[in-house]
Design an enzyme around this catalytic site. Structure first.
Site, short mmCIF file in Angstrom:
data_model
loop_
_atom_site.label_atom_id
_atom_site.label_comp_id
_atom_site.label_asym_id
_atom_site.label_seq_id
_atom_site.Cartn_x
_atom_site.Cartn_y
_atom_site.Cartn_z
N ASP A 1 0.86 -1.18 0.00
CA ASP A 1 0.00 0.00 0.00
C ASP A 1 0.90 1.24 0.00
O ASP A 1 1.66 1.46 0.94
CB ASP A 1 -0.88 -0.03 1.27
CG ASP A 1 -2.12 0.82 1.15
OD1 ASP A 1 -2.06 1.86 0.48
OD2 ASP A 1 -3.14 0.45 1.75
N ASP B 1 -2.86 4.65 -2.66
CA ASP B 1 -3.82 5.38 -1.84
C ASP B 1 -4.23 6.70 -2.50
O ASP B 1 -3.36 7.46 -2.95
CB ASP B 1 -3.17 5.67 -0.48
CG ASP B 1 -4.15 6.20 0.54
OD1 ASP B 1 -5.16 5.51 0.79
OD2 ASP B 1 -3.92 7.31 1.08
N ASP C 1 -11.98 1.10 5.70
CA ASP C 1 -12.64 2.40 5.84
C ASP C 1 -14.16 2.26 5.86
O ASP C 1 -14.87 3.28 5.87
CB ASP C 1 -12.29 3.32 4.66
CG ASP C 1 -10.82 3.70 4.62
OD1 ASP C 1 -10.18 3.73 5.68
OD2 ASP C 1 -10.31 3.96 3.51
O1 TEU Z 1 -8.89 6.59 2.08
C1 TEU Z 1 -9.28 7.61 1.24
C2 TEU Z 1 -10.69 8.01 1.24
O2 TEU Z 1 -11.04 8.93 0.52
C3 TEU Z 1 -11.70 7.36 2.07
O3 TEU Z 1 -11.99 6.07 1.92
C4 TEU Z 1 -11.73 7.97 3.41
O4 TEU Z 1 -11.37 7.11 4.41
C5 TEU Z 1 -13.13 8.44 3.62
O5 TEU Z 1 -13.39 9.44 2.70
C6 TEU Z 1 -13.31 8.97 4.99
O6 TEU Z 1 -14.67 8.97 5.21
C7 TEU Z 1 -7.54 6.28 2.11
C8 TEU Z 1 -7.27 5.20 3.12
O7 TEU Z 1 -7.92 4.02 2.71
C9 TEU Z 1 -7.69 5.69 4.47
O8 TEU Z 1 -7.57 4.70 5.45
C10 TEU Z 1 -6.83 6.89 4.80
O9 TEU Z 1 -7.26 7.47 6.00
C11 TEU Z 1 -6.89 7.95 3.70
O10 TEU Z 1 -6.73 7.40 2.40
C12 TEU Z 1 -5.77 8.94 3.88
O11 TEU Z 1 -4.54 8.34 3.56
#
Ligand code: TEU
Length: 549
Positions: free
Chosen positions: A96, A192, A317
């Site tokens: 990741d 990400d 998430d």
């Molecule tokens: O997530 C990005 C993202 O836009 C979402 O799934 C986010 O968690 C959601 O909008 C919040 O409600 C990624 C990762 O999967 C997440 O765990 C991280 O926090 C985020 O990027 C930042 O790196």
């Protein structure tokens, strides 16, 4: 067809997977210890969420050193062992990569913040005045730095500073780091929020939160093509882009082979069907017709455009799907199986998130002290300050918090669900004693065995990968029905999303007495042959292979 188009990928959230050392958080040797289980399950590749050095403010999505393993997860030797041991079992490891932003503890940021003329200043995005863009975790997207008198951009937490991808030195550093991991033997990358890396130079004010300006931004395709040339070209890698608030047109461009960008894309549109007016933090039922419409549009659209979907219901998430779109009470087992079937027969590469294969549920934490997630805690505070009642605040959090998907994996009925000898960093749901790997391994009717069957089918049923998707009964309020069609044959996939029985009638060209019929999979032990007019039991789901004569 590429190998990964016939693969199933398993997502591991290592903090909650297994602790070999007996700590409150999981570790890489804990993943090694479970490789035989994953091999038995039949998955081809593991996506492990970030385990690089990080202050863990956002559980590893805030990286402070891209070349070091976070000590809580183990050592570089553990990581090498994991890659090697997974490889022996024919399993790839997908790293990741978080490069929209770094932690503010990264040396680049430490340098950048020290003075206006530091060589690393331009690694980040600085402005004399903030604009009105909002952070995805609530509040302004800009943070003031008193030492240099400017604001820096953070689309996520204020400890996650956005990198300036327009600076060629940033891109060179990112690609160098990715080559380092590629040469270590990782089988691919999960990138990400990679569609947020390119911001417009003028940072316009918005009438909303700003996302329309930086989502799929001006140079994103150019930068991904450069990444392809400098990292992927000539190597057998699976590269998945996480695309936030994206569009179908962009995802076709990101993932069609001619673009030379990525293998496939995640998008989240189908997981906003319980966000009324796109408001996440309100408790709400999901809109079933909208769910079918969105998934169907992406199926036909991506197929027509030559793109490839990354398919998923759950990740770290998201809440647990059986609690969200199924029934986590009386019908937990059948509804979890139904949801698995509904997803796995779509075009794309399915992802299984740890515990989904058991039908794990939301934990039902009803007190804010039980939550750990930075987003949840930020939102709870902001809502409270805005005068939202505690009851409404908690009702939304119980349904929507990311921690719903982050509780420890249920291995067995022992203390802490067999996750660790120590008390875990986040609570273990009360139902772990009933819902766990050990009990389901012995039960051929379990959700686990159903997922294992789905995973094995993808290798054997060619239409799962290349059949043309067509939705049936699109206006039906209870059934999601679709076919995956080939020459003179098709897979007919029927799913009852509700706990009430129902009768449907299908068109003659899809199923008729003149066709031969083979049952591929079902979620009830008895599944009789069907004709056009059929009856579906609560949450019933089955797939028929039909051949014309
Ligand atoms: O997530 C990005 C993202 O836009 C979402 O799934 C986010 O968690 C959601 O909008 C919040 O409600 C990624 C990762 O999967 C997440 O765990 C991280 O926090 C985020 O990027 C930042 O790196």
């Amino acid at each position: 067809m590429q190998d990964w188009q016939r693969s199933v990928i398993y997502q591991i959230y290592p903090k909650s997977f297994h602790s070999h050392a007996g700590n409150p958080t999981g570790d890489l040797l804990g993943v090694v210890a479970k490789l035989d289980y994953l091999h038995w399950l039949g998955v081809d590749c593991l996506w492990i969420t970030p385990f690089l050095r990080s202050p863990q403010r956002d559980n590893g999505y805030d990286i402070s050193d891209y070349y070091a393993i976070d000590p809580s997860y183990g050592t570089m030797a553990d990581c090498e062992l994991l890659i090697a041991e997974a490889g022996k079992r024919g399993i790839k490891l997908m790293l990741d990569i978080v490069v929209n932003h770094t932690s503010i503890e990264h040396t680049w940021f430490q340098q950048a913040r020290s003075s206006l003329d530091n060589p690393y200043r331009d690694f980040y995005i600085w402005r004399d005045q903030p604009n009105n863009w909002e952070s995805k975790f609530g509040g302004s997207a800009w943070e003031y730095e008193a030492q240099t008198g400017q604001y820096f951009l953070h689309l996520f937490d204020h400890t996650q500073a956005d990198l300036n991808w327009d600076n060629p030195k940033v891109r060179a550093e990112v690609f160098k780091m990715m080559r380092f991991w590629r040469d270590k033997g990782v089988g691919g990358f999960r990138l990400d929020v990679i569609n947020l890396i390119s911001k417009p130079a003028d940072f316009p004010e918005d009438t909303s939160d700003g996302r329309r300006f930086y989502t799929d931004g001006p140079n994103v395709h150019k930068y991904l093509q450069q990444m392809h040339r400098e990292v992927f070209e000539g190597h057998d890698l699976i590269n998945v882009g996480e695309m936030s608030s994206t569009s179908l047109e962009h995802c076709i461009r990101y993932s069609r082979p001619e673009s030379k960008e990525l293998s496939m894309t995640f998008n989240f549109h189908h997981l906003k069907v319980d966000y009324p007016n796109l408001q996440k933090w309100i408790r709400a039922d999901f809109d079933f017709l909208e769910l079918k419409r969105i998934l169907s549009d992406w199926q036909t659209g991506m197929q027509a455009g030559g793109g490839w979907n990354a398919l998923f219901w759950c990740n770290h998430d998201q809440p647990r799907v059986v609690s969200r779109f199924g029934d986590d009470g009386e019908h937990r087992v059948v509804s979890a199986k139904m949801l698995g079937t509904a997803l796995h027969f779509l075009q794309g590469t399915p992802f299984v998130y740890q515990g989904e294969e058991l039908g794990m549920t939301n934990p039902g934490f009803d007190h804010i002290d039980q939550y750990r997630d930075v987003e949840t805690l930020n939102i709870h505070r902001l809502k409270r300050e805005a005068g939202v009642s505690d009851a409404d605040n908690m009702a939304a959090i119980m349904q929507k918090s990311r921690d719903n998907g982050r509780t420890p994996m249920h291995w067995n009925a022992e203390p802490n669900a067999g996750f660790s000898a120590a008390e875990p960093w986040i609570g273990v749901p009360a139902n772990a004693a009933q819902i766990n790997v050990a009990s389901q391994l012995d039960d051929p009717e379990s959700v686990l065995h159903h997922y294992r069957q789905l995973i094995a089918l993808r290798r054997n049923e060619a239409l799962m990968s290349d059949g043309v998707y067509r939705q049936l009964l699109s206006e039906h309020r209870q059934i999601w029905a679709y076919v995956r069609e080939g020459q003179g044959e098709r897979l007919l996939v029927l799913n009852n999303f509700y706990g009430t029985p129902c009768e449907v009638e299908l068109p003659n060209d899809v199923i008729s007495e003149a066709m031969s019929q083979r049952l591929v999979i079902s979620n009830y032990p008895d599944c009789p042959p069907r004709n056009r007019q059929m009856f579906l039991r609560p949450f019933e789901s089955f797939v028929l292979h039909l051949t014309d004569h």
